[in-house]
Design a protein around this motif. Structure first.
Motif, PDB file in Angstrom:
ATOM      1  N   PHE A 176     -12.871   2.114   1.020  1.00 24.28           N
ATOM      2  CA  PHE A 176     -11.542   1.861   0.437  1.00 24.28           C
ATOM      3  C   PHE A 176     -10.419   2.288   1.401  1.00 24.28           C
ATOM      4  O   PHE A 176      -9.292   2.519   0.982  1.00 24.28           O
ATOM      5  N   GLY A 177     -10.743   2.430   2.690  1.00 22.88           N
ATOM      6  CA  GLY A 177      -9.746   2.814   3.687  1.00 22.88           C
ATOM      7  C   GLY A 177      -9.759   4.291   4.027  1.00 22.88           C
ATOM      8  O   GLY A 177      -9.045   4.726   4.937  1.00 22.88           O
ATOM      9  N   HIS A 178     -10.589   5.087   3.325  1.00 20.15           N
ATOM     10  CA  HIS A 178     -10.642   6.528   3.606  1.00 20.15           C
ATOM     11  C   HIS A 178     -11.628   6.789   4.750  1.00 20.15           C
ATOM     12  O   HIS A 178     -12.828   6.505   4.609  1.00 20.15           O
ATOM     13  N   SER A 203     -10.342  -0.686   6.548  1.00 17.66           N
ATOM     14  CA  SER A 203      -9.538   0.455   7.003  1.00 17.66           C
ATOM     15  C   SER A 203      -8.539   0.143   8.117  1.00 17.66           C
ATOM     16  O   SER A 203      -8.217   1.027   8.908  1.00 17.66           O
ATOM     17  N   LEU A 204      -8.019  -1.076   8.136  1.00 11.85           N
ATOM     18  CA  LEU A 204      -6.929  -1.350   9.085  1.00 11.85           C
ATOM     19  C   LEU A 204      -5.726  -0.492   8.685  1.00 11.85           C
ATOM     20  O   LEU A 204      -5.276  -0.538   7.538  1.00 11.85           O
ATOM     21  N   GLY A 205      -5.249   0.311   9.641  1.00 10.43           N
ATOM     22  CA  GLY A 205      -4.115   1.183   9.329  1.00 10.43           C
ATOM     23  C   GLY A 205      -4.527   2.593   8.930  1.00 10.43           C
ATOM     24  O   GLY A 205      -3.681   3.406   8.580  1.00 10.43           O
ATOM     25  N   SER A 206      -5.847   2.892   8.994  1.00  9.80           N
ATOM     26  CA  SER A 206      -6.326   4.245   8.660  1.00  9.80           C
ATOM     27  C   SER A 206      -6.695   4.994   9.943  1.00  9.80           C
ATOM     28  O   SER A 206      -7.269   4.412  10.867  1.00  9.80           O
ATOM     29  N   SER A 325      -5.126   7.674   5.336  1.00 14.53           N
ATOM     30  CA  SER A 325      -5.783   6.499   4.766  1.00 14.53           C
ATOM     31  C   SER A 325      -4.769   5.375   4.555  1.00 14.53           C
ATOM     32  O   SER A 325      -3.595   5.633   4.287  1.00 14.53           O
ATOM     33  N   ASN A 326      -5.248   4.155   4.658  1.00 15.51           N
ATOM     34  CA  ASN A 326      -4.363   3.022   4.338  1.00 15.51           C
ATOM     35  C   ASN A 326      -4.276   2.801   2.825  1.00 15.51           C
ATOM     36  O   ASN A 326      -3.541   1.949   2.366  1.00 15.51           O
ATOM     37  N   TYR A 327      -5.071   3.579   2.060  1.00 16.62           N
ATOM     38  CA  TYR A 327      -5.133   3.427   0.599  1.00 16.62           C
ATOM     39  C   TYR A 327      -5.294   1.957   0.209  1.00 16.62           C
ATOM     40  O   TYR A 327      -4.585   1.451  -0.651  1.00 16.62           O
ATOM     41  N   TRP A 328      -6.274   1.318   0.882  1.00 16.83           N
ATOM     42  CA  TRP A 328      -6.485  -0.110   0.592  1.00 16.83           C
ATOM     43  C   TRP A 328      -6.701  -0.330  -0.909  1.00 16.83           C
ATOM     44  O   TRP A 328      -5.973  -1.080  -1.531  1.00 16.83           O
ATOM     45  N   LEU A 329      -7.722   0.337  -1.448  1.00 16.41           N
ATOM     46  CA  LEU A 329      -7.937   0.270  -2.900  1.00 16.41           C
ATOM     47  C   LEU A 329      -7.916   1.681  -3.460  1.00 16.41           C
ATOM     48  O   LEU A 329      -8.685   2.536  -3.005  1.00 16.41           O
TER      49      LEU A 329
END
Ligand SMILES: Cc1ncc(COP(=O)(O)O)c(C=O)c1O
Length: 398
Positions: A176-178, A203-206, A325-329
């Motif tokens: 989930f981006g973590h 995780s793009l941006g994490s 994290s990008n906090y995607w989900l």
């Protein structure tokens, strides 16, 4: 008025707490708040129209070159190669890592099915390992213990003592981006001579300790599926810091054609996996707005964190210490591991219009992977009944 209490619902303090936290962040809805929506607020239409106007819609074009340069710069890797989707990227990563038919590849049981399928495409077998409940990524300590009990190094190759197969690589995933605990995982991989491949699809941006995810393993895969932070419609990318592997990735994914003005010469069995220019155009426009999207996703996660504080029986998954994290989900984690309770809550949330989903069914439970080698998976099995994803689109924090 949407129904918060449908007929037959027994009062349930966890569900009431979760619903009221969701309502305080998202408001009441008369329709459905999707789990994750793409947004096209920048130059997407302009760039896609440019492809149509110039005729460069397909396998070559300037947007493909541009998205590869943009990705390498944003992530801080030597080379990014744009491909048709994240699953294809994983398959080529495995092949470039030297995974051969009959090998085993360590992958978490708690991940999206793409990693297991990609391992199968190269003729290898997934070997499932457990996760930890802080990051939801592979547990390095348990992995090391499992290998000590079941594998040995023979002439520097990690071999499964029971099956006799070489265990060639470890796929880690930033759930989930973590970001997963990369220092510990890389140390275990080094001890057992395993190639590390990062499934950075989510995780793009994490960042892990200041380094963008996807830059640590020998190779990494990204996905630009419509549900990701940045979408190209469908698409993915292979990342590496090794220039020769980068060259090989481009060659293999573009039918292994050797340069010539008109002849069709191909020097190995390659794949037609390149990302079309039309999709790359969409992605280039999306990447221009990445920072803004990440900022709003973070704001949404902060609002959820405040709303879920003090709600009994549940916690919000937060970025691991030392990581961004990008906090995607966004995900909530129930204290009780009980599939009936989880599904009852899912029903309540979805009935109220807050689209919510459970985490993936563990891969070793699926029929085609039921006989694969596996470690003790008690943490993943416990998490399976506890994790629920909740609406996470950046626009929810406009
Ligand atoms: C963790 C993970 N790996 C791989 C993929 C596969 O990417 P794609 O759908 O682009 O093939 C996805 C999502 O789609 C994913 O979430």
């Amino acid at each position: 008025m949407p129904k918060l209490f449908t007929e037959g619902h027994v009062p349930d303090p966890v569900a009431e707490g979760v619903l009221s936290a969701m309502k305080s962040v998202l408001g009441l809805t008369s329709g459905t708040v999707p789990l994750h929506e793409p947004e096209f607020r920048g130059r997407e239409a302009e760039y896609v129209k440019d492809c149509i106007d110039t005729g460069w819609v397909s396998s070559v074009g300037s947007y493909v070159d541009r998205i590869e340069v943009d990705l390498a710069r944003i992530i801080g890797v030597e080379r990014a190669v744009a491909v048709v989707n994240g699953t294809a990227a994983l398959q080529v990563c495995l092949e470039l890592a030297g995974v051969k038919a009959g090998d085993e590849v360590l992958i978490p049981a708690l991940t999206f099915i793409a990693a297991a399928n990609a391992v199968s495409y190269v003729g290898a077998r997934p070997h499932f390992v457990d996760s930890e409940d802080r990051t939801l990524g592979v547990d390095a300590v348990k992995l090391d213990r499992h290998l000590a009990g079941h594998a040995e190094l023979r002439e520097d190759v990690c071999v499964n003592r029971r099956t006799g197969a070489s265990i060639r690589a470890l796929v880690v995933m930033h759930v989930f981006g973590h970001p997963s605990e990369m220092d510990d995982l890389c140390a275990v991989a080094k001890r057992w001579n395993l190639v590390v491949i990062e499934d950075a699809a989510e995780s793009l941006g994490s960042f892990y300790k200041g380094q963008h995810t996807g830059g640590r393993g020998l190779l990494a895969a990204l996905s630009f599926n419509g549900n990701k932070v940045v979408t190209t419609g469908g698409g993915g990318a292979i990342l590496t810091n090794d220039p020769e592997l980068g060259r090989r990735a481009k060659h293999l994914t573009t039918t292994a054609r050797t340069p010539h003005r008109w002849n069709f010469l191909h020097d190995e069995v390659g794949y037609n996996y390149r990302m079309p220019n039309l999709n790359a155009a969409l992605g280039c426009a999306q990447l221009e707005r990445l920072d803004g999207m990440l900022a709003r996703k973070r704001r949404l996660a902060e609002r959820y964190a405040t709303a879920f504080e003090g709600v009994p029986g549940v916690r919000l998954l937060k970025e691991p210490r030392g990581s961004t994290s990008n906090y995607w989900l966004n995900a909530i984690i129930l204290a009780d591991s009980n599939l009936v309770t989880r599904d009852r809550l899912l029903e309540r949330l979805n009935d109220a219009g807050y689209m919510s989903r459970p985490i993936w069914t563990l891969l070793h439970r699926l029929p085609m992977y039921a006989d694969c080698p596996r470690a003790d998976l008690s943490v993943a099995e416990n998490l399976e009944a506890r994790v629920i994803n909740i609406p996470s689109s950046a626009r929810l924090a406009d």
